[in-house]
Design a protein around this motif. Structure first.
Motif, short mmCIF file in Angstrom:
data_model
loop_
_atom_site.label_atom_id
_atom_site.label_comp_id
_atom_site.label_asym_id
_atom_site.label_seq_id
_atom_site.Cartn_x
_atom_site.Cartn_y
_atom_site.Cartn_z
N GLY A 167 33.15 -4.16 -55.81
CA GLY A 167 32.03 -4.24 -54.87
C GLY A 167 30.81 -3.74 -55.01
O GLY A 167 30.49 -3.02 -56.09
N GLU A 168 29.69 -3.64 -54.20
CA GLU A 168 28.86 -3.17 -54.24
C GLU A 168 28.15 -2.59 -52.79
O GLU A 168 28.24 -3.23 -51.81
N VAL A 169 27.21 -1.56 -52.96
CA VAL A 169 26.36 -1.23 -51.60
C VAL A 169 25.05 -1.48 -51.73
O VAL A 169 24.14 -1.22 -52.87
N ILE A 170 24.70 -1.94 -50.51
CA ILE A 170 23.10 -2.69 -50.51
C ILE A 170 22.39 -1.98 -49.48
O ILE A 170 22.90 -1.74 -48.28
N ALA A 171 21.30 -1.28 -49.71
CA ALA A 171 20.37 -0.52 -48.66
C ALA A 171 19.30 -1.62 -48.30
O ALA A 171 18.55 -2.43 -49.04
N PHE A 172 19.11 -1.69 -47.07
CA PHE A 172 18.08 -2.30 -46.19
C PHE A 172 17.11 -1.39 -45.81
O PHE A 172 17.36 -0.38 -45.11
N GLU A 173 15.77 -1.44 -46.32
CA GLU A 173 14.65 -0.66 -45.60
C GLU A 173 13.62 -1.59 -45.58
O GLU A 173 13.21 -2.18 -46.40
N TYR A 174 12.42 -1.17 -44.89
CA TYR A 174 11.33 -1.80 -44.72
C TYR A 174 10.28 -0.87 -45.58
O TYR A 174 9.19 -1.62 -45.69
N ARG A 175 10.59 0.11 -45.82
CA ARG A 175 9.40 0.92 -46.73
C ARG A 175 10.05 0.83 -48.18
O ARG A 175 11.10 1.31 -48.38
N ASP A 176 9.19 0.45 -48.86
CA ASP A 176 9.68 0.40 -50.42
C ASP A 176 9.77 1.65 -50.95
O ASP A 176 10.22 1.86 -52.21
N THR A 177 9.19 2.72 -50.33
CA THR A 177 9.52 4.14 -50.92
C THR A 177 10.74 4.81 -50.47
O THR A 177 10.66 6.11 -50.82
N ALA A 178 11.49 4.26 -49.77
CA ALA A 178 12.78 4.94 -49.16
C ALA A 178 13.71 5.15 -50.46
O ALA A 178 13.92 4.44 -51.14
N PRO A 179 14.02 6.33 -50.39
CA PRO A 179 14.88 6.79 -51.49
C PRO A 179 16.17 6.14 -51.69
O PRO A 179 16.71 5.86 -52.80
N THR A 180 16.72 5.41 -50.55
CA THR A 180 18.02 4.87 -50.73
C THR A 180 17.81 3.44 -51.28
O THR A 180 18.95 2.98 -51.70
N LEU A 181 16.67 3.01 -51.40
CA LEU A 181 16.63 1.56 -52.21
C LEU A 181 16.82 1.68 -53.45
O LEU A 181 17.53 1.03 -54.31
N SER A 182 16.28 2.84 -54.20
CA SER A 182 16.75 3.09 -55.80
C SER A 182 18.33 3.50 -56.06
O SER A 182 18.69 3.45 -57.08
N LEU A 183 18.92 4.16 -54.89
CA LEU A 183 20.21 4.71 -55.18
C LEU A 183 21.28 3.85 -54.98
O LEU A 183 22.25 4.02 -55.35
N ALA A 184 21.02 2.83 -54.07
CA ALA A 184 22.11 1.72 -53.74
C ALA A 184 22.17 0.88 -55.01
O ALA A 184 21.56 0.71 -55.90
N ASP A 185 23.32 0.20 -55.06
CA ASP A 185 23.68 -1.03 -56.13
C ASP A 185 22.41 -2.02 -56.09
O ASP A 185 21.99 -2.40 -57.08
N ARG A 186 21.89 -2.26 -55.03
CA ARG A 186 20.80 -3.14 -54.77
C ARG A 186 19.93 -2.44 -53.56
O ARG A 186 20.53 -2.36 -52.69
N GLY A 187 18.78 -2.65 -53.76
CA GLY A 187 17.91 -2.38 -52.72
C GLY A 187 17.11 -3.53 -52.08
O GLY A 187 16.43 -4.15 -52.83
N VAL A 188 17.04 -3.74 -50.87
CA VAL A 188 16.54 -4.94 -50.48
C VAL A 188 15.44 -4.66 -49.16
O VAL A 188 15.71 -3.76 -48.25
N VAL A 189 14.15 -4.72 -49.76
CA VAL A 189 12.94 -4.63 -48.68
C VAL A 189 13.10 -5.75 -47.59
O VAL A 189 12.96 -6.74 -47.85
#
Length: 345
Positions: A35-57
């Motif tokens: 499986g995979e873990v996807i992070a949602f955030e409205y800020r493209d500088t959120a660290p979780t976006l790059s740490l997740a398997d996929r980051g979605v703004v």
């Protein structure tokens, strides 16, 4: 497991809470679940976006585009679990969005509208807890200061935002200073949607000040929405910083499980919720706050051996119940720390 590509976990409003992304990724790997873990955030500088398997703004929860963007993404990607760690986003989910996502087969860790309203409105929450016979401090609206003083003559009070998150607007006042503290707290109060409010004194609540030790307790509830309590994790709050627990020590959860089971029947939570207790003058723990999500204090129990992310992904995958994943060592003291992440090169 409905998703042919494996189990997909979405952590919304992930922001700086990198530990949840990392722990869910580790849980999938250690439990042998593809499986995979996807992070949602409205800020493209959120660290979780790059740490997740996929980051979605994704648009912010309070933007006009948020609802449709989330719905379209979930319909297209068919995730298995949707978890938010933002109190105000949980209100949007409870307002009907969670049910729409569930109709598509996604498990959403959120309350329904009626239950969310109970935990959102701290004045209503106190009334519902008393109706259930659950321990909670005496509570009044800000406009009822005279009644509070007459009832608790000579005692001290807590003043805080009625619709706030955590310790928003928190003041401690004696009888003489109570009115002044109400006015000060109301200046920064917000309404149920997180917007500045004109409700004046009734935008805050007054509670009797409990002098004892404060505890954070996680109730881990079934993902099927039945409100069944599967486990509990507890820690003593040793030191606070900026409204968050800074240092905590794990304790046995036995003294809190009956209250959590009652809350399960009342709220029908899906997944973890965070409940704050504080002892009164007789050492009896009283419920002072309920957060229907992974709480800021869960990491203290995770580092003592509990593994709620692993427990949840096993439940999602239909694997055998593993209650040992909710066990932890009592007496472990942990301190919060800051870390840094490289976002891009």
């Amino acid at each position: 497991m409905k998703n042919s590509n494996g189990l997909t976990v979405v952590i919304a409003s992930a922001a700086h809470r990198a530990h949840y992304v990392e722990w869910f990724k580790t849980a999938l790997r250690t439990e042998g679940i593809h499986g995979e873990v996807i992070a949602f955030e409205y800020r493209d500088t959120a660290p979780t976006l790059s740490l997740a398997d996929r980051g979605v703004v994704m648009p912010a929860y309070n933007s006009p585009e948020y609802r449709e963007e989330v719905l379209n993404w979930v319909r297209r990607e068919s995730p298995d679990l949707f978890v938010s760690v933002n109190d105000y986003e949980l209100q949007v989910l409870a307002g009907g969005l969670a049910e729409e996502l569930r109709r598509g087969g996604c498990t959403v860790a959120a309350l329904d509208a009626d239950a969310q309203n109970i935990v959102l409105d701290k004045h209503l929450m106190a009334a519902r807890l008393r109706d259930r016979g659950l321990p909670t401090p005496a509570t009044w609206l800000g406009s009822e200061a005279d009644m509070a003083q007459a009832t608790n003559s000579g005692g001290s009070f807590i003043v805080k935002h009625r619709f706030g998150s955590g310790s928003d607007g928190l003041r401690i006042a004696t009888g003489e200073a109570l009115q002044e503290m109400i006015i000060e707290s109301a200046k920064t109060a917000r309404d149920a949607g997180g917007r500045p409010t004109t409700h004046g004194e009734d935008a805050v609540i007054i509670q009797t000040h409990l002098p004892g030790t404060e505890f954070g307790v996680d109730g881990v509830f079934a993902l099927d929405g039945t409100g069944r309590l599967n486990g509990a994790l507890a820690r003593r709050k040793d030191r606070m910083r900026g409204g968050d627990t800074d240092v905590a020590t794990t304790v046995a959860a036995k003294g809190f499980t009956q209250a959590l089971a009652e809350l399960g029947d009342l709220l029908k939570p899906v997944g973890p919720i965070d409940v704050d207790f504080k002892e009164d003058t007789e050492g009896s723990p009283q419920i002072i706050d309920i957060n229907p999500r992974f709480g800021g204090g869960y990491p203290f129990c995770h580092l003592a051996g509990a593994n709620v992310p692993a427990y949840l992904v096993r439940e999602l995958a239909g694997l055998a119940d593993a209650p040992s994943l909710l066990d932890y060592e009592v007496g472990v003291t942990t301190a919060r720390r800051d870390e840094f992440s490289v976002l891009r090169r």
